[in-house]
Design an enzyme around this catalytic site. Sequence first.
Site, short mmCIF file in Angstrom:
data_model
loop_
_atom_site.label_atom_id
_atom_site.label_comp_id
_atom_site.label_asym_id
_atom_site.label_seq_id
_atom_site.Cartn_x
_atom_site.Cartn_y
_atom_site.Cartn_z
N SER A 48 26.98 32.02 -35.04
CA SER A 48 25.86 31.16 -34.67
C SER A 48 24.60 31.91 -35.08
O SER A 48 24.45 33.09 -34.75
CB SER A 48 25.89 30.90 -33.17
OG SER A 48 25.37 29.63 -32.91
N GLU A 49 23.71 31.22 -35.81
CA GLU A 49 22.66 31.95 -36.52
C GLU A 49 21.62 32.61 -35.62
O GLU A 49 20.85 33.43 -36.07
CB GLU A 49 21.98 31.02 -37.54
CG GLU A 49 21.29 29.80 -36.95
CD GLU A 49 22.19 28.58 -36.93
OE1 GLU A 49 23.43 28.74 -36.85
OE2 GLU A 49 21.66 27.46 -36.99
N HIS A 50 21.60 32.24 -34.35
CA HIS A 50 20.66 32.93 -33.45
C HIS A 50 21.29 34.16 -32.82
O HIS A 50 20.72 34.72 -31.90
CB HIS A 50 20.09 31.96 -32.42
CG HIS A 50 21.14 31.34 -31.56
ND1 HIS A 50 22.21 30.69 -32.10
CD2 HIS A 50 21.30 31.30 -30.23
CE1 HIS A 50 22.99 30.27 -31.11
NE2 HIS A 50 22.46 30.62 -29.98
#
Lengths: 220, 223
Positions: A48-50
Amino acid sequence: MKGGLTRQEVAKRAAQELRGGMYVNLGMGIPTLVTRCVPAGLTVFLQSEHGILGLGPPPPPGGEDPDFVDASRMPVTVIPGASLFSSAESFAMIRGRHLDMTILGAYQVSARGDLANWMIPERGVGSIGGAMDLVYGARRVVVTMEHVTKDGKPRVVERCSYPLTGRECVDLIVTDLAVIEVGSDGLVLKEVAPGVTPQEVQAETGAKLTVSPELREIRV
Amino acid sequence: MVNKCYPSADAAVRDIGDGATIMFGGFGFCGIPERLIDALARRGVKNLTGMSNNCGLGGRGVDILVRNRQIRKMVATFPAQREPTPFEEQYLAGQVELELVPQGTFAERIRAGGAGVGGFYTRTGVGTPLAEGKERRVIAGVEYVLELPLRADFALIHAYRGDRYGNLIYRGTARNFGPEMATAADVTIAEVEELVEVGELNPEAVITPGIYVDRIVAVGKAS
């Protein structure tokens, strides 16, 4: 035309692209549903990119922790063996081509694999998030979407009329009607939804499709 | 004795003035420096340039500053939500400016700003409207665009635990932009859920070394 896959079935078909040990980022919309379609026994590391590698399923009701959310801001868990990191680290991972695959939603995909998924021009403002980094960073880009818009216009088109997210970046398109590969010579129709003919898919598509000699029905 | 602790969020933001450029940590509602933003709202300063992943939503975080019309411009990656927000309404009415940045480029521009890097070339955005007006360069046959660093007067971030030297650790996905933003502002202000004694944080596990943090304020667990 009747028939076609449900959103859940589109996600299930996209999940068939997963292989054990892959590192994969899932975008918003239909791709989020892929989390629930990972075949039992297959270990896939969802990014998940965060800042998560090893995204788990949603927590049981009452088990939500506001410090653990997915990219759609919904509560999540992390799997044993997960890791957490900052945004710069996360996108170094993405941009540095360490991810095997990303599955993204789309407004339009062109015959040469251009992707438009961040802005509907009429709205006057759009949101990019991590999509522009993912389309060039992930080694394989799979798009899931409805084959046509709500008012019946093709989303697979000769040229995107919406602003691009990336140029020549899409490898595979999975819709409610078909699975289409973006090849060097254009779009190849690989699979059709049960009860749907290649002619019907072509009629709903704004670019020319070459029917694969191995054309088969989507199995989900 | 080195002590970067401030008695309250209001005291920690007391010198933020009109026209300041401010980085706000957080992703959606996760890891936003809510108490510091609340204090900034009480101060009522105007014409702020904000840098944040989102432009606020749901009456929390940056959304409060937007509704108060304290924001002049946002640099952001995900300003439009499913439903229109006050920011979107003000933007479409020409009342606030927006610089839209891809999320990874946003993070890396902040990292560059904090690391003394004068810019970097990235493929992200090539062939899209976001590449317009940017220097292009082909390196080893691959096309890139030049992106420039981001810095701010202040960075407001949220962390899980910190000590009076400013060392910080984060929790879960609340980390997001905090570690980078802490490095890229003239003054970094961290709100922490728990202030611990110096030496209590395992040096191996410190995520943001205290050198980057100027002020720290204990705000307790978010409600």
